[in-house]
Design an enzyme around this catalytic site. Structure first.
Site, PDB file in Angstrom:
ATOM      1  N   GLY A   1       0.801  -1.220   0.000  1.00 49.61           N
ATOM      2  CA  GLY A   1       0.000   0.000   0.000  1.00 49.61           C
ATOM      3  C   GLY A   1       0.835   1.272   0.000  1.00 49.61           C
ATOM      4  CB  THR A   2       3.840   2.272   1.912  1.00 54.60           C
ATOM      5  OG1 THR A   2       3.199   2.022   3.168  1.00 54.60           O
ATOM      6  CG2 THR A   2       4.728   3.490   2.030  1.00 54.60           C
TER       7      THR A   2
ATOM      8  CG  ASN B   1      -6.041   3.814   8.242  1.00 55.86           C
ATOM      9  OD1 ASN B   1      -6.478   4.712   7.530  1.00 55.86           O
ATOM     10  ND2 ASN B   1      -4.959   3.953   8.958  1.00 55.86           N
TER      11      ASN B   1
ATOM     12  CD  GLN C   1      -7.566  -0.725   6.737  1.00 54.60           C
ATOM     13  OE1 GLN C   1      -8.370  -1.545   7.158  1.00 54.60           O
ATOM     14  NE2 GLN C   1      -6.320  -0.681   7.169  1.00 54.60           N
TER      15      GLN C   1
ATOM     16  CB  SER D   1      -1.696  -3.518   0.940  1.00 56.06           C
ATOM     17  OG  SER D   1      -0.663  -4.153   1.635  1.00 56.06           O
TER      18      SER D   1
ATOM     19  CG  HIS E   1      -0.224  -6.551   5.068  1.00 56.80           C
ATOM     20  ND1 HIS E   1      -0.531  -6.129   6.334  1.00 56.80           N
ATOM     21  CD2 HIS E   1       0.188  -5.442   4.403  1.00 56.80           C
ATOM     22  CE1 HIS E   1      -0.301  -4.827   6.436  1.00 56.80           C
ATOM     23  NE2 HIS E   1       0.131  -4.388   5.271  1.00 56.80           N
TER      24      HIS E   1
ATOM     25  CB  THR F   1      13.783  -9.777  -9.454  1.00 59.72           C
ATOM     26  OG1 THR F   1      14.946  -9.465 -10.207  1.00 59.72           O
ATOM     27  CG2 THR F   1      13.454 -11.251  -9.581  1.00 59.72           C
TER      28      THR F   1
ATOM     29  CB  CYS G   1       4.747   6.682  21.526  1.00 60.76           C
ATOM     30  SG  CYS G   1       5.448   7.345  23.026  1.00 60.76           S
TER      31      CYS G   1
HETATM   32  N1  PLP Z   1      -3.231   2.815   3.237  1.00 62.30           N
HETATM   33  C1  PLP Z   1      -4.036   2.429   4.239  1.00 62.30           C
HETATM   34  C2  PLP Z   1      -5.427   2.962   4.311  1.00 62.30           C
HETATM   35  C3  PLP Z   1      -3.580   1.511   5.206  1.00 62.30           C
HETATM   36  O1  PLP Z   1      -4.383   1.150   6.193  1.00 62.30           O
HETATM   37  C4  PLP Z   1      -2.256   1.028   5.088  1.00 62.30           C
HETATM   38  C5  PLP Z   1      -1.712   0.095   6.105  1.00 62.30           C
HETATM   39  O2  PLP Z   1      -1.968   0.224   7.294  1.00 62.30           O
HETATM   40  C6  PLP Z   1      -1.466   1.460   4.023  1.00 62.30           C
HETATM   41  C7  PLP Z   1      -1.977   2.342   3.108  1.00 62.30           C
HETATM   42  C8  PLP Z   1      -0.055   0.965   3.854  1.00 62.30           C
HETATM   43  O3  PLP Z   1      -0.064  -0.322   3.336  1.00 62.30           O
HETATM   44  P1  PLP Z   1       1.234  -1.286   3.481  1.00 62.30           P
HETATM   45  O4  PLP Z   1       1.236  -1.728   4.893  1.00 62.30           O
HETATM   46  O5  PLP Z   1       0.973  -2.394   2.527  1.00 62.30           O
HETATM   47  O6  PLP Z   1       2.412  -0.463   3.099  1.00 62.30           O
END
Ligand code: PLP
Length: 388
Positions: free
Chosen positions: A72-73, A152, A181, A201, A203, A239, A327
């Site tokens: 996701g990032t 999220n 999400q 994403s 996971h 890769t 934190c």
């Molecule tokens: N965007 C949202 C809304 C998320 O909840 C998250 C992960 O918590 C991400 C992006 C980032 O995804 P990743 O953990 O696959 O980098």
């Protein structure tokens, strides 16, 4: 050891055994590089091609519109940087919201440092972005609008279809949605949403960590960010993570197959949690939209309590949850999302998120409903400020 009750599925999810099974060959004997010409490599290539077809089918797009990423990032960063670099000559204005994930917020800040202007749309007390506010913010030089599909921290589902339609009607800007999400939780296709780019994403839906995809509709002009070989049709070098990609495809397949049953199960557990918490704990409030919310997501504010202290107490009872606070350099910072929906700093520190998964049972919910009220009462008794 205390049995673990895992209620943090918005953070990550356990790998589905079927997903692991789909990944195993590529972690063991089928270890080839998909760019190699011999059989071992070509079988890896076939696995990626098949996975791409499955993911494309899931979102209702063409296979060539799916770019595999590291999650996701990366997807969010890629959308922002990729669109800005390629379309900066058309305009230098970008619109997003105040409640996005940090991957989007930090990407927007990076564009500001490069001379772009960013409008951050405010949300209402439920966390909803107003399509009228978006209409007013759109300009002739807007090149990108990025609004998340579901939040999220508070679970609110945004009216993406409407927001994307407003964008299309009033500008030439591309519309990106962070669907990290929502994917696997809400049945939808990219056409139904009407977006140009979508980030997901694996996971978050019982797939492996470190893999995801960015859906990019054909015709969207996007500059690659990872430079190197010609992978992913020259759009994302590196890769391929064959096992991860095979796992991702299996995860979306399972999510689609089991969607109806899972939604019913998750919604029932979520509603039991919400009702139970609000009935049993005084001065507790639900955050996010009461109806337009993710089926697995329950989030609260408890007056006079720090969410972080609650997390520690829950952990001692073997219950895993999360609070939006972070934190930072020794002091507790409230979540930007809770602040954005209008809560003052002190109150915002009392946030707690409980996100259920397909593995949770009624007994898990019973345990939380039994223990949480005692914990909140204990913490309030210890706290210098009273809840009332
Ligand atoms: N965007 C949202 C809304 C998320 O909840 C998250 C992960 O918590 C991400 C992006 C980032 O995804 P990743 O953990 O696959 O980098």
């Amino acid at each position: 050891m205390i049995p673990m009750v895992y209620l943090d599925h918005s953070a990550t999810t356990p790998l589905d055994p079927e997903v692991l099974e789909a990944m195993m060959p590529y972690l063991t004997e089928e270890f080839g590089n998909a760019s190699s010409v011999y059989g071992l490599g070509q079988r890896a290539r076939q696995a990626i091609d098949q996975a791409r077809d499955e993911v494309a089918d899931f979102y209702g797009v063409a296979a060539k519109e799916v770019i595999f990423t590291s999650g996701g990032t990366e997807g969010d960063n890629f959308a922002f940087q990729g669109i800005a670099r390629r379309n900066g000559d058309r305009g230098r204005h970008v619109i997003t919201s105040t409640i996005e994930h940090d991957a989007v917020l930090r990407s927007a800040e990076a564009l500001e440092r490069d001379g772009f202007e960013v409008t951050r749309l405010r949300v209402d007390r439920f966390g909803l972005v107003d399509p009228d506010a978006l209409r007013q913010a759109l300009r002739s030089d807007t090149i990108l609008v990025s609004i998340m599909h579901a939040n999220n921290e508070i679970g609110t589902i945004e009216p993406i279809r409407e927001l994307a339609a407003v964008t299309r009607e009033h500008s030439d800007a591309y519309f990106h949605t962070d669907a990290v999400q929502s994917t696997g939780k809400i049945a939808t296709t990219v056409d139904e949403l009407g977006v140009d780019l979508l980030t997901m994403s694996a996971h978050k839906l019982h797939g492996p960590k470190g893999v995801g995809c960015l859906v990019v509709r054909s015709g969207v002009r996007l500059t690659p960010q990872m430079l190197g070989g010609g992978h992913e049709r020259n759009r994302r070098a590196g890769t391929e993570n064959v096992a991860g990609i095979a796992g991702l495809a299996r995860a979306v397949g399972i999510a689609r197959r089991d969607l109806e049953a899972n939604t019913a199960h998750l919604t029932r557990l979520r509603d039991r949690l919400i009702e139970g918490v609000l009935n049993r704990i005084p001065h507790a409030a639900l955050t996010g939209h009461p109806k337009q919310r993710l089926p697995h997501h329950a989030s609260f504010l408890f007056e006079g309590v720090e969410g972080e202290s609650l997390l520690l107490q829950l952990d001692m009872e073997g219950i895993a949850a999360s609070s939006g606070s972070a934190c930072t350099s020794g002091s507790l910072e409230p979540s930007h999302v809770i602040l954005a929906i209008g809560h003052p700093r002190d109150r915002a520190l009392g946030s707690l998120r409980l996100s259920v998964g397909k593995g949770n049972t009624d007994a898990d919910i019973d345990l939380v409903l039994e223990r949480l009220p005692q914990m909140v009462a204990r913490l309030r008794a210890m706290a210098p400020i009273s809840a009332a």
